[in-house]
Structures are given as structure tokens and as C-alpha cells.
Design an enzyme around this catalytic site. Structure first.
Site, PDB file in Angstrom:
ATOM      1  N   SER A 230      -9.819   1.023   2.836  1.00  0.00           N
ATOM      2  CA  SER A 230      -8.972   1.847   2.011  1.00  0.00           C
ATOM      3  C   SER A 230      -7.869   1.076   1.285  1.00  0.00           C
ATOM      4  O   SER A 230      -7.315   1.590   0.310  1.00  0.00           O
ATOM      5  CB  SER A 230      -8.318   2.934   2.868  1.00  0.00           C
ATOM      6  OG  SER A 230      -7.413   2.367   3.800  1.00  0.00           O
TER       7      SER A 230
ATOM      8  N   SER B 291      -9.903  -1.270   7.082  1.00  0.00           N
ATOM      9  CA  SER B 291      -9.300  -1.033   5.768  1.00  0.00           C
ATOM     10  C   SER B 291      -8.568  -2.214   5.141  1.00  0.00           C
ATOM     11  O   SER B 291      -8.219  -2.153   3.962  1.00  0.00           O
ATOM     12  CB  SER B 291      -8.336   0.148   5.832  1.00  0.00           C
ATOM     13  OG  SER B 291      -9.043   1.354   5.738  1.00  0.00           O
TER      14      SER B 291
ATOM     15  N   LYS C 298       0.857  -1.190   0.000  1.00  0.00           N
ATOM     16  CA  LYS C 298       0.000   0.000   0.000  1.00  0.00           C
ATOM     17  C   LYS C 298       0.891   1.238   0.000  1.00  0.00           C
ATOM     18  O   LYS C 298       1.962   1.233   0.621  1.00  0.00           O
ATOM     19  CB  LYS C 298      -0.869  -0.045   1.256  1.00  0.00           C
ATOM     20  CG  LYS C 298      -1.939   1.021   1.360  1.00  0.00           C
ATOM     21  CD  LYS C 298      -2.741   0.819   2.647  1.00  0.00           C
ATOM     22  CE  LYS C 298      -3.953   1.737   2.726  1.00  0.00           C
ATOM     23  NZ  LYS C 298      -4.769   1.464   3.934  1.00  0.00           N
TER      24      LYS C 298
END
Lengths: 95, 488
Positions: free
Chosen positions: B156, B180, B81
Site C-alpha cells: 500500500s 506494504s 505516507k
């Protein structure tokens, strides 16, 4: 819970955000709706409840007081939008 | 067509690497080829580091040849990420305010992955600063769900989830502040493991809400989640909240089954708003675990309905102070032409932050401001205590808790973008775990009639990740979900 335009502007100033007139109006509505949903917490009696700031007990972490190398200034400044020598440069602070 | 190699799990690939049936360079090339083939449609990656990944793969192959592998995952390519600092490789947290930022050091988790020999294929897309539940709040572009390109992959960590699901990488790291990693895992038929708060170092992970953030692996199998967590669950003196407790061997008892375990199903997690197909799949999973020897009982977590409000006061409050650092001085964007310092701050932040981030900064600043602190922030911290106590009470009676991960399956792009409260509700079952600091997992447990993945959430006691993995593995063994690949 209805926020006024003045409150929105005050919060934006605290947060150092320039908002357009459009954004001010949008956030006024959206934040009012969100804060209204938050009102439900008031129904709970928490007079005798301690606040939790960390869910896990955190102890102070101590280490030996020894000197270790720090980041090279050139490396630390590499992403700066503006610099002077080994310092970050900013616009005028005092008018 | 996906090359067969890319359907392997991380640990299966590891075995092939040990036997020299393939090489890390070959595997990295296959990943890059797959990205070339599908990422224009999925858009899981913000940045691909082909050169860096191939160089790491070459070193890995040299070590394998010399019988000097750094660990079982040496040579297994992963994604990261974009919230993780990567030395020399642009890192933006999905925000325009950090476009062009080249970190001068690696996050501890990244250092540990590199130290274990895992080539890093690239940086995956995310909601800006991890604020969002659909990856649509990325400052650059939305990611599409490989199971249905018209839908979001959740968020996310949606880029990491999509990349793992569509076989662009074998595993990835994301973060989980309110769901997330678990929520996108549920929406993409992958395994997401959010460890106990403090289990993995947050050093070098761009901060969103510091008392809730936790580095989290996302993989296609439960055993891979164990192996990836093992690599990063190491005490780090650079993060004062990093646990000094040594991590157990997460694979040692993973095949031990659930016989004799007591699992709780919280009645408050099956409320209106839950998709009936999700409820059916999750209740079905609970009965299966019962057939496998667990005892399943109903439990109560009475303050569940206050978790959403509590979270959306605490997380934005912490975010508003964490994001004060983006001021155009030390890194990132600086607005030009401002008269004086203060105006430069205000214009830089106005130009660099997207709408959801601004909304949360405003909300958090309001909750912390004079006159409102007690009514909002302090109140939320007190309710947080009650939510945490609910779990501790329940865990006196049960070993773990089963629930849906998300009340709904993957939703359409754009569907909830203009309605923040509707978007926040997607995380209603994942938030309490972060507020209580508990470990939580999402594993595949079925598909809707429309062919969309459904996730089962398993929550456990603090530092009881090994038990969660064992429950997850017992369920996974009975199914072929891990072999199902999205139709892309």
C-alpha cells in the site's frame, strides 16, 4: 461456503454499513470465495496450540501517576462535523 | 533530466550539506521542481507542503551555518505516507472519509523526523487505510510506477515508493502490515525495511491492523535505510507495544560482510505462481551471497501455505474494530440528512469508505461475529502461533532467510482490481513476517527482461535489523542497482 443475502445484511448491520443491492450481491460472492479459501485452515489440528495475539511478548507498560496537560478542547473539537459549546453534536438518539 | 543533486543518497547529501556544497533550501527546491516535472504522470503525492518544507530547510541551513546540526540527516528532505498524522497538514489515510482532516498533533515518528531536522516535502498516496497491494485502492487516484507508467508501483505504500524511486524525495516513511513497504520497494528498485514489531512507535499512525502494523523506511540505499531507521527507532511511552530495548548503531557494522553467516532459503517460497524471472534473480542473489562467504542452506517453513488465510482473517478482524471510529462524530465526513444517529453512522460509512475497505470490514466483522469467532478468528490466531514457531525453529539453524519479496514484478493498472484473491496473493511471501513480528527487508536484486525491478527479501530474528542491513549491504556493494533511475 456460500453466504446468504441475509447473512450479508446481518454483517453489514453489525458493521454499520449501508450497502446498495448491487454491493450486497457483489460482497456475497466475493466474501464467499474468500471464506472458501480460508477453509483450508480447518485441515490443521490446532487443539493443543495456544493462540497468538501479539507476536512479541508485550508487558504491561506502567508510568508514574502524574497529571499531565490534556489537549485543549477547542483543538480537539476543531475537526468535528458539528459541535455545541465544548461537546460533539450528534443527530437525535432516541426517536 | 533529473538534476544530479537528486541522484544522491541521503547520506551522500548529508556529506554535501556538512561541506556547504549545497543547502537544504536548494535541495528542497530541487525536489519541488522534480515533483512539478514528473508528478502529473506518477501521482505519488496526495499533498505537497512546499511552504512547510522550505521553512524547515531554512531553519536547517541556519543550524548548519551555526554548526548546530541536529543529526546527520538534518536538511535531507523526505516524504510521508498519508497514514502519519502531521500537525496542521491534512491527513487522509488515502480515504475520502478523512478528506479535510487536519490532525491536532504529530505522530511520534514525525516528531522524531522533525526533531532530527528533516524537511517533509508532502504526504504520499496509498491504498485507503493501507488496505491494498497496488495503491489503486486510494480514495483519490492511483499512483503509477515510474519504471512503467502503465503499471502499479505496488502497495500500500506505493506513493512513498514511487516518490523515492523517481527522485522526488531522498527517502520516505511508509508502513508495513503485510508487505506494504517491502512489496512496493521490490516493484520500484528501492530498499524497504520493515522493522521488528514494536521497534518504531505507532503513536499517531492511523491504525489498520494493530498487531501487525509497523512504521517502515523506504530509501534508495541500504545505508540510508539504516540511517532513517536510526532516527525513528526510539522507545515511546505513548505506544504500549513500543520496545524499551535501545536500538544499536545500525551503521556501525553494516560494512562487515556476510563471511561466516548461515542463510536459509525456504523451499516453500519457490512454489508455482512465482515468475521464473523472479526465481532466477533471487536464486542468483543467494549464490552471490554464498560467493561472498555466507553458507546458504535450504530450510523449511511448513506452515507457509496457511499464512495468506491466517492474515486475511486477522488483519480484517483488527481493521473492522479499528475503523469503527469513523462514525461521523468526531472528525471526517458526516452524511447529511440521516434520520437519527444509527442511520447517520451507516450512511457516513457507506459514503466515505471505498470498496476494498468495505470488503475487509465485512470480512473482519464476519470473522468476529457470534458463532464464527472460534472457527475463523481464534483458529487464525492459533495458526499464527504455528507460523511463528516455524520461523523460530528455522532461526535455530540459520542467521537470516532469503526469499523473493513478491512472486511477480509490477503488474498492470487494473489487472487485479476486480479479483481480490489474485490481489491478496501478491503478498504471499511478505505476510508471514508480519504474523511472526519479524524484521524484513526488500532490496533490489535484478530486472526482468521487460526492465521491471525484482526484489530480494531478507528476514531475520526479532530485533536483528543490524544483521539484515549488513547482509543487504554486502549484496548491494557488488551491484549498481542503486544508481539505476527509472526512465522518466
Amino acid at each position: 461456503m456460500k453466504l446468504s443475502l441475509e447473512e450479508v445484511r446481518h454483517v453489514a448491520a453489525l458493521a454499520r454499513l449501508s450497502l446498495s443491492a448491487d454491493e450486497e450481491e457483489r460482497y456475497r460472492h466475493q466474501l464467499s470465495a474468500i471464506l472458501e479459501a480460508m477453509e483450508q485452515l480447518k485441515a490443521l489440528n490446532t487443539d493443543r496450540v495456544e493462540p497468538t495475539s501479539h507476536a512479541i511478548a508485550v508487558e504491561a507498560m506502567l508510568r508514574e501517576d502524574v497529571v499531565v496537560p490534556s489537549m485543549d478542547p477547542a483543538k480537539a473539537l476543531a475537526n468535528a462535523p458539528a459541535k455545541v459549546g465544548t461537546s460533539f453534536a450528534v443527530p437525535k438518539i432516541i426517536e | 533530466m533529473t538534476p544530479e543533486l537528486l541522484n544522491l543518497s541521503m547520506l551522500e547529501l548529508s556529506t554535501k550539506l556538512v561541506r556547504r556544497e549545497t543547502s537544504s533550501v536548494e535541495v528542497v527546491r530541487a525536489c519541488l521542481g522534480r515533483i512539478e516535472q514528473v508528478d502529473a504522470k506518477v501521482r505519488a503525492f496526495l499533498r505537497v507542503d512546499a511552504k512547510g518544507a522550505l521553512a524547515a530547510a531554512e531553519s536547517s541551513d541556519a543550524r548548519r551555518k551555526a554548526n548546530a546540526a541536529l543529526g546527520p540527516l538534518d536538511g535531507v528532505p523526505v516524504g510521508l505516507k498519508d497514514l502519519f498524522l502531521t500537525e496542521g497538514v491534512e491527513t487522509t489515510a488515502g480515504s475520502k472519509i478523512l478528506a479535510g482532516f487536519i490532525p491536532p498533533f504529530d505522530a511520534t515518528a514525525v516528531e522524531l523526523l522533525k526533531g532530527a531536522g528533516l524537511p517533509i516535502i508532502g504526504k504520499t498516496n496509498q491504498d485507503e487505510f493501507a488496505m491494498g497491494s497496488s495503491t489503486e485502492s486510494s480514495g483519490f487516484f492511483p499512483t503509477h510506477n515510474p519504471w512503467d507508467l502503465g503499471r502499479t508501483p505496488g502497495g500500500s505504500s506505493g506513493g512513498s515508493a514511487a516518490a523515492v524511486a523517481c527522485r522526488e524525495v531522498f527517502g520516505a516513511l511508509g508502513t508495513d502490515t503485510g508487505g506494504s513497504i517491502r512489496q512496493p520497494a521490490a516493484m520500484t528498485n528501492t530498499v524497504g525495511l520493515k522493522p521488528t514489531y514494536g521497534r518504531v512507535s505507532r503513536f499517531g499512525v492511523i491504525a489498520f491492523a494493530s498487531s501487525l502494523d509497523q512504521v517502515s523506511p523506504i530509501t534508495r540505499t541500504v545505508r540510508d535505510a539504516a540511517a532513517l531507521l536510526q532516527t525513528i527507532a526510539v522507545h515511546d511511552p505513548r505506544d504500549s507495544t513500543s520496545s524499551a530495548t535501545r536500538a544499536p548503531d545500525y551503521l556501525a557494522e553494516i560494512e562487515g560482510g556476510v563471511a561466516g553467516m548461515k542463510l536459509g532459503v525456504p523451499r516453500e517460497y519457490f512454489t508455482e505462481g512465482i515468475d521464473p524471472e523472479v526465481e532466477r534473480a533471487v536464486r542468483g542473489a543467494a549464490s552471490e551471497l554464498e560467493k561472498l562467504g555466507a553458507k546458504v542452506v535450504e530450510v523449511s517453513l511448513p506452515h507457509t501455505r496457511y499464512a495468506l488465510a491466517t492474515y486475511y482473517l486477522i488483519a480484517p478482524a483488527e481493521a473492522s474494530s479499528n475503523l469503527a471510529r469513523y462514525d461521523g462524530v468526531r472528525y471526517g465526513l458526516r452524511a447529511q440528512g440521516a434520520k437519527g444517529l444509527r442511520e447517520m453512522y451507516c450512511q457516513t460509512r457507506a459514503a466515505g469508505f471505498g470498496p476494498e475497505v468495505k470488503r475487509r470490514i465485512m470480512l473482519g466483522t464476519y470473522a468476529l461475529s457470534a458463532g464464527y469467532y472460534d472457527a475463523y478468528y481464534l483458529k487464525a490466531q492459533k495458526v499464527r502461533t504455528l507460523i511463528r514457531q516455524d520461523f523460530l525453529e528455522a532461526f535455530k539453524n540459520v542467521d537470516a532467510i532469503l526469499s523473493p519479496t513478491s512472486p511477480v514484478t509490477a503488474f498492470k493498472l487494473g489487472e487485479k482490481l476486480d479479483d481480490p484473491m489474485a490481489m491478496y496473493l501478491v503478498d504471499v511471501f511478505t505476510l508471514p513476517c508480519n504474523l511472526a513480528g519479524l524484521p524484513g527487508m526488500s532490496i533490489p536484486c535484478g530486472f526482468s527482461a521487460a526492465g521491471l525491478p525484482i526484489g530480494l527479501q531478507i528476514l531475520g530474528r526479532h530485533f536483528d535489523e543490524a544483521r539484515l542491513l549488513r547482509i543487504a549491504r554486502a549484496f548491494e556493494r557488488e551491484h549498481d542497482f542503486i544508481r539505476r533511475a527509472p526512465p522518466i
